[in-house]
Design an enzyme around this catalytic site. Structure first.
Site, PDB file in Angstrom:
ATOM      1  N   THR A  32      -5.472   8.368   6.654  1.00 48.08           N
ATOM      2  CA  THR A  32      -4.105   7.488   6.519  1.00 48.08           C
ATOM      3  C   THR A  32      -3.280   7.663   5.534  1.00 48.08           C
ATOM      4  O   THR A  32      -3.716   8.073   4.344  1.00 48.08           O
ATOM      5  CB  THR A  32      -4.782   6.106   6.435  1.00 48.08           C
ATOM      6  OG1 THR A  32      -5.612   5.853   7.405  1.00 48.08           O
ATOM      7  CG2 THR A  32      -3.609   4.985   6.436  1.00 48.08           C
ATOM      8  N   GLY A  33      -1.879   7.299   5.802  1.00 48.67           N
ATOM      9  CA  GLY A  33      -0.844   7.553   4.402  1.00 48.67           C
ATOM     10  C   GLY A  33       0.422   8.088   4.963  1.00 48.67           C
ATOM     11  O   GLY A  33       0.587   8.593   5.798  1.00 48.67           O
ATOM     12  N   ALA A  85      -4.303  12.181  -0.486  1.00 48.66           N
ATOM     13  CA  ALA A  85      -5.170  11.477  -1.749  1.00 48.66           C
ATOM     14  C   ALA A  85      -4.034  11.017  -2.715  1.00 48.66           C
ATOM     15  O   ALA A  85      -3.068  11.540  -2.683  1.00 48.66           O
ATOM     16  CB  ALA A  85      -5.810  12.760  -2.726  1.00 48.66           C
ATOM     17  N   LYS A  96      -8.573   7.670  -3.681  1.00 49.35           N
ATOM     18  CA  LYS A  96      -8.040   7.397  -2.556  1.00 49.35           C
ATOM     19  C   LYS A  96      -7.944   5.905  -2.204  1.00 49.35           C
ATOM     20  O   LYS A  96      -8.820   5.212  -2.973  1.00 49.35           O
ATOM     21  CB  LYS A  96      -8.688   8.020  -1.263  1.00 49.35           C
ATOM     22  CG  LYS A  96      -8.527   9.746  -1.381  1.00 49.35           C
ATOM     23  CD  LYS A  96      -9.089  10.264  -0.125  1.00 49.35           C
ATOM     24  CE  LYS A  96      -8.869   9.772   1.167  1.00 49.35           C
ATOM     25  NZ  LYS A  96      -7.491   9.669   1.409  1.00 49.35           N
ATOM     26  N   GLY A  97      -7.221   5.338  -1.421  1.00 50.80           N
ATOM     27  CA  GLY A  97      -7.364   3.849  -1.285  1.00 50.80           C
ATOM     28  C   GLY A  97      -6.262   3.071  -1.275  1.00 50.80           C
ATOM     29  O   GLY A  97      -6.019   1.985  -1.490  1.00 50.80           O
ATOM     30  N   GLY A  99      -3.697   2.966   0.206  1.00 49.51           N
ATOM     31  CA  GLY A  99      -3.382   2.246   1.642  1.00 49.51           C
ATOM     32  C   GLY A  99      -4.485   1.484   2.124  1.00 49.51           C
ATOM     33  O   GLY A  99      -4.258   0.698   3.378  1.00 49.51           O
ATOM     34  N   GLU A 105     -12.160   5.744   5.666  1.00 50.53           N
ATOM     35  CA  GLU A 105     -11.710   7.246   5.379  1.00 50.53           C
ATOM     36  C   GLU A 105     -13.144   7.812   4.793  1.00 50.53           C
ATOM     37  O   GLU A 105     -13.261   9.050   5.284  1.00 50.53           O
ATOM     38  CB  GLU A 105     -10.695   7.292   4.337  1.00 50.53           C
ATOM     39  CG  GLU A 105      -9.278   6.977   4.829  1.00 50.53           C
ATOM     40  CD  GLU A 105      -8.353   6.832   3.559  1.00 50.53           C
ATOM     41  OE1 GLU A 105      -7.259   6.900   3.757  1.00 50.53           O
ATOM     42  OE2 GLU A 105      -8.539   6.623   2.528  1.00 50.53           O
ATOM     43  N   LYS A 123       0.276  14.484  -7.244  1.00 51.82           N
ATOM     44  CA  LYS A 123      -0.963  13.985  -7.038  1.00 51.82           C
ATOM     45  C   LYS A 123      -1.970  14.706  -7.821  1.00 51.82           C
ATOM     46  O   LYS A 123      -3.120  14.251  -7.875  1.00 51.82           O
ATOM     47  CB  LYS A 123      -1.343  13.857  -5.517  1.00 51.82           C
ATOM     48  CG  LYS A 123      -0.143  13.131  -4.770  1.00 51.82           C
ATOM     49  CD  LYS A 123      -0.178  11.626  -5.160  1.00 51.82           C
ATOM     50  CE  LYS A 123       0.957  10.964  -4.263  1.00 51.82           C
ATOM     51  NZ  LYS A 123       0.708  10.818  -3.058  1.00 51.82           N
TER      52      LYS A 123
END
EC number: 5.3.1.6
Length: 223
Positions: A32-33, A85, A96-97, A99, A105, A123
Protein backbone atom coordinates in the site's frame (compact mmCIF):
# COMPACT_ATOMS: atom_id res chain seq x y z
CA UNK A 1 22.05 16.79 -11.88
CA UNK A 2 19.28 14.27 -11.31
CA UNK A 3 17.86 11.97 -13.97
CA UNK A 4 14.45 12.67 -12.47
CA UNK A 5 12.67 16.01 -12.31
CA UNK A 6 10.37 15.08 -9.43
CA UNK A 7 10.01 12.65 -6.54
CA UNK A 8 7.11 11.02 -8.37
CA UNK A 9 9.38 10.29 -11.33
CA UNK A 10 11.76 8.50 -8.97
CA UNK A 11 8.90 6.44 -7.58
CA UNK A 12 7.74 5.55 -11.09
CA UNK A 13 11.26 4.48 -12.03
CA UNK A 14 11.58 2.24 -8.96
CA UNK A 15 8.20 0.68 -9.70
CA UNK A 16 9.14 -0.07 -13.31
CA UNK A 17 12.50 -1.56 -12.28
CA UNK A 18 10.77 -3.88 -9.81
CA UNK A 19 8.78 -5.67 -12.50
CA UNK A 20 11.65 -7.99 -13.46
CA UNK A 21 11.80 -9.24 -9.86
CA UNK A 22 8.13 -10.22 -9.84
CA UNK A 23 6.67 -13.45 -11.21
CA UNK A 24 4.67 -13.52 -14.42
CA UNK A 25 1.39 -15.25 -13.78
CA UNK A 26 0.85 -16.63 -10.30
CA UNK A 27 -0.38 -14.76 -7.25
CA UNK A 28 1.38 -11.62 -6.03
CA UNK A 29 1.17 -9.91 -2.65
CA UNK A 30 0.73 -6.16 -3.09
CA UNK A 31 1.40 -3.47 -0.50
CA UNK A 32 0.00 0.00 0.00
CA UNK A 33 1.17 3.54 -0.67
CA UNK A 34 2.09 6.10 -3.29
CA UNK A 35 5.06 4.19 -4.73
CA UNK A 36 3.08 0.94 -4.88
CA UNK A 37 0.29 2.73 -6.73
CA UNK A 38 2.69 3.40 -9.60
CA UNK A 39 3.57 -0.31 -9.63
CA UNK A 40 -0.06 -1.43 -9.55
CA UNK A 41 -0.68 0.51 -12.74
CA UNK A 42 2.04 -1.61 -14.43
CA UNK A 43 0.88 -4.99 -13.12
CA UNK A 44 -1.33 -5.91 -16.10
CA UNK A 45 1.98 -6.57 -17.93
CA UNK A 46 2.59 -9.55 -15.63
CA UNK A 47 -0.72 -11.25 -16.48
CA UNK A 48 -1.18 -12.30 -12.87
CA UNK A 49 -3.47 -15.12 -11.88
CA UNK A 50 -4.54 -13.00 -8.91
CA UNK A 51 -3.28 -10.73 -6.15
CA UNK A 52 -3.53 -10.55 -2.37
CA UNK A 53 -3.98 -6.94 -1.25
CA UNK A 54 -2.70 -5.44 1.99
CA UNK A 55 -5.44 -2.82 2.19
CA UNK A 56 -8.86 -1.98 0.85
CA UNK A 57 -7.38 0.92 -1.11
CA UNK A 58 -4.96 -1.44 -2.87
CA UNK A 59 -7.71 -3.99 -3.52
CA UNK A 60 -9.89 -1.31 -5.12
CA UNK A 61 -7.06 -0.12 -7.38
CA UNK A 62 -6.23 -3.68 -8.48
CA UNK A 63 -9.85 -4.46 -9.28
CA UNK A 64 -10.17 -1.32 -11.42
CA UNK A 65 -7.37 -2.72 -13.57
CA UNK A 66 -9.15 -6.05 -13.91
CA UNK A 67 -6.81 -7.94 -11.57
CA UNK A 68 -8.59 -10.50 -9.41
CA UNK A 69 -8.09 -9.97 -5.67
CA UNK A 70 -8.27 -13.10 -3.53
CA UNK A 71 -8.63 -13.63 0.21
CA UNK A 72 -5.33 -14.59 1.82
CA UNK A 73 -7.06 -17.46 3.62
CA UNK A 74 -7.28 -19.21 0.26
CA UNK A 75 -3.55 -18.86 -0.46
CA UNK A 76 -0.78 -21.05 0.99
CA UNK A 77 2.17 -18.96 -0.20
CA UNK A 78 3.08 -16.11 -2.52
CA UNK A 79 5.95 -16.01 -5.00
CA UNK A 80 6.64 -12.43 -3.98
CA UNK A 81 5.36 -9.49 -1.97
CA UNK A 82 6.05 -5.97 -3.23
CA UNK A 83 5.72 -2.83 -1.15
CA UNK A 84 7.29 0.51 -0.34
CA UNK A 85 8.72 1.68 2.98
CA UNK A 86 8.80 4.84 5.04
CA UNK A 87 12.41 4.04 5.94
CA UNK A 88 14.81 1.22 5.05
CA UNK A 89 18.40 0.56 6.16
CA UNK A 90 21.34 -1.53 4.94
CA UNK A 91 20.08 -4.58 6.85
CA UNK A 92 16.86 -4.41 4.79
CA UNK A 93 15.00 -3.59 8.02
CA UNK A 94 12.15 -1.16 7.47
CA UNK A 95 9.70 1.17 9.14
CA UNK A 96 6.29 0.97 7.52
CA UNK A 97 2.80 2.11 8.40
CA UNK A 98 2.61 5.71 7.27
CA UNK A 99 -0.53 4.69 5.42
CA UNK A 100 -1.88 2.80 8.47
CA UNK A 101 -1.87 -0.57 6.64
CA UNK A 102 1.04 -2.06 8.61
CA UNK A 103 -0.76 -5.07 10.10
CA UNK A 104 -2.11 -6.41 6.84
CA UNK A 105 1.16 -5.58 5.10
CA UNK A 106 3.06 -7.62 7.68
CA UNK A 107 0.63 -10.53 7.41
CA UNK A 108 0.72 -10.70 3.61
CA UNK A 109 4.52 -10.35 3.55
CA UNK A 110 4.83 -13.26 6.00
CA UNK A 111 3.71 -15.84 3.42
CA UNK A 112 5.81 -14.54 0.53
CA UNK A 113 8.96 -16.27 -0.70
CA UNK A 114 10.60 -12.88 -1.23
CA UNK A 115 9.92 -9.25 -0.29
CA UNK A 116 10.70 -6.68 -2.98
CA UNK A 117 10.87 -3.17 -1.51
CA UNK A 118 10.56 -0.21 -3.89
CA UNK A 119 11.67 3.22 -2.66
CA UNK A 120 13.32 6.44 -3.69
CA UNK A 121 16.58 7.32 -1.97
CA UNK A 122 14.92 9.71 0.50
CA UNK A 123 13.72 6.58 2.33
CA UNK A 124 17.24 5.10 2.69
CA UNK A 125 18.59 5.78 6.21
CA UNK A 126 21.57 4.94 8.41
CA UNK A 127 19.34 4.33 11.43
CA UNK A 128 15.62 3.69 11.62
CA UNK A 129 13.38 6.03 13.56
CA UNK A 130 15.47 9.18 13.66
CA UNK A 131 13.41 11.08 11.10
CA UNK A 132 10.21 9.05 10.80
CA UNK A 133 8.03 8.06 13.77
CA UNK A 134 7.26 4.40 14.37
CA UNK A 135 3.57 3.58 13.77
CA UNK A 136 1.98 1.17 16.24
CA UNK A 137 -1.49 -0.27 15.62
CA UNK A 138 -3.42 -0.48 18.88
CA UNK A 139 -6.80 -1.80 20.00
CA UNK A 140 -8.75 1.39 20.88
CA UNK A 141 -9.46 0.55 24.55
CA UNK A 142 -5.72 0.03 25.16
CA UNK A 143 -4.52 3.28 23.62
CA UNK A 144 -3.54 5.07 26.84
CA UNK A 145 -2.06 1.98 28.49
CA UNK A 146 0.05 1.21 25.43
CA UNK A 147 1.16 4.84 25.20
CA UNK A 148 2.49 4.70 28.77
CA UNK A 149 4.46 1.54 27.97
CA UNK A 150 5.93 3.21 24.89
CA UNK A 151 7.01 6.19 26.99
CA UNK A 152 8.80 3.76 29.32
CA UNK A 153 10.75 2.53 26.27
CA UNK A 154 11.94 6.07 25.62
CA UNK A 155 9.44 7.02 22.94
CA UNK A 156 7.03 9.93 22.58
CA UNK A 157 3.75 8.47 21.29
CA UNK A 158 1.26 10.69 19.49
CA UNK A 159 -2.29 9.58 18.71
CA UNK A 160 -2.97 9.81 14.95
CA UNK A 161 -6.21 11.75 15.11
CA UNK A 162 -9.07 10.68 12.89
CA UNK A 163 -7.40 7.54 11.55
CA UNK A 164 -9.06 4.14 11.87
CA UNK A 165 -7.30 1.16 10.29
CA UNK A 166 -8.99 -1.38 8.03
CA UNK A 167 -9.07 -3.57 11.15
CA UNK A 168 -10.98 -0.98 13.21
CA UNK A 169 -8.00 0.01 15.34
CA UNK A 170 -6.06 3.23 16.01
CA UNK A 171 -2.47 4.31 15.36
CA UNK A 172 0.10 5.71 17.76
CA UNK A 173 3.08 7.35 16.05
CA UNK A 174 6.12 7.01 18.30
CA UNK A 175 8.79 9.68 17.99
CA UNK A 176 12.34 9.71 19.38
CA UNK A 177 12.86 5.97 19.66
CA UNK A 178 16.50 4.95 19.48
CA UNK A 179 16.20 1.90 17.24
CA UNK A 180 19.61 0.27 17.61
CA UNK A 181 18.34 -3.32 17.59
CA UNK A 182 15.32 -3.41 15.32
CA UNK A 183 14.58 -7.12 15.81
CA UNK A 184 14.51 -6.88 19.61
CA UNK A 185 12.41 -3.70 19.61
CA UNK A 186 9.92 -5.19 17.15
CA UNK A 187 9.43 -8.13 19.51
CA UNK A 188 9.27 -5.97 22.65
CA UNK A 189 6.60 -3.63 21.32
CA UNK A 190 4.54 -6.47 19.88
CA UNK A 191 4.47 -8.06 23.35
CA UNK A 192 2.73 -5.04 24.92
CA UNK A 193 -0.90 -6.02 25.65
CA UNK A 194 -3.19 -4.12 23.30
CA UNK A 195 -0.65 -3.78 20.50
CA UNK A 196 -1.74 -5.46 17.27
CA UNK A 197 1.64 -4.91 15.63
CA UNK A 198 4.22 -2.20 15.09
CA UNK A 199 5.77 -0.82 11.94
CA UNK A 200 9.24 -2.31 12.34
CA UNK A 201 9.79 -4.96 9.66
CA UNK A 202 12.99 -6.62 10.88
CA UNK A 203 11.93 -10.17 11.74
CA UNK A 204 10.86 -10.47 8.10
CA UNK A 205 13.08 -7.98 6.25
CA UNK A 206 13.11 -7.11 2.58
CA UNK A 207 14.91 -9.53 0.28
CA UNK A 208 15.93 -6.78 -2.13
CA UNK A 209 15.45 -3.01 -2.29
CA UNK A 210 14.93 -1.26 -5.61
CA UNK A 211 16.18 2.26 -4.88
CA UNK A 212 15.70 5.18 -7.26
CA UNK A 213 18.60 7.64 -6.87
CA UNK A 214 19.49 10.82 -8.74
CA UNK A 215 21.85 8.73 -10.88
CA UNK A 216 19.40 5.93 -11.65
CA UNK A 217 18.19 2.65 -10.18
CA UNK A 218 20.22 0.68 -7.64
CA UNK A 219 19.43 -2.85 -6.46
CA UNK A 220 20.52 -3.36 -2.86
CA UNK A 221 20.54 -6.39 -0.58
CA UNK A 222 21.36 -6.84 3.10
CA UNK A 223 24.87 -5.95 4.23
Amino acid sequence: MSLYATQDEKKQAAAKAALKHLPKGGILGVGTGSTVNFLIDLLPELQLEAAVASSQATADRLKKLGIEVVDMNHVVSLDAYVDGADEIDRHMHMIKGGGAALTREKIVASIAKKFVCIVDDSKWVDQLGRDFPLPVEVIPMARSAVARKLVSLGGDPVYREGVVTDNGNVILDVFNLNILNAIDLEKTINNIPGVVTNGIFALNPATIAIVATNDGIEERTAQ
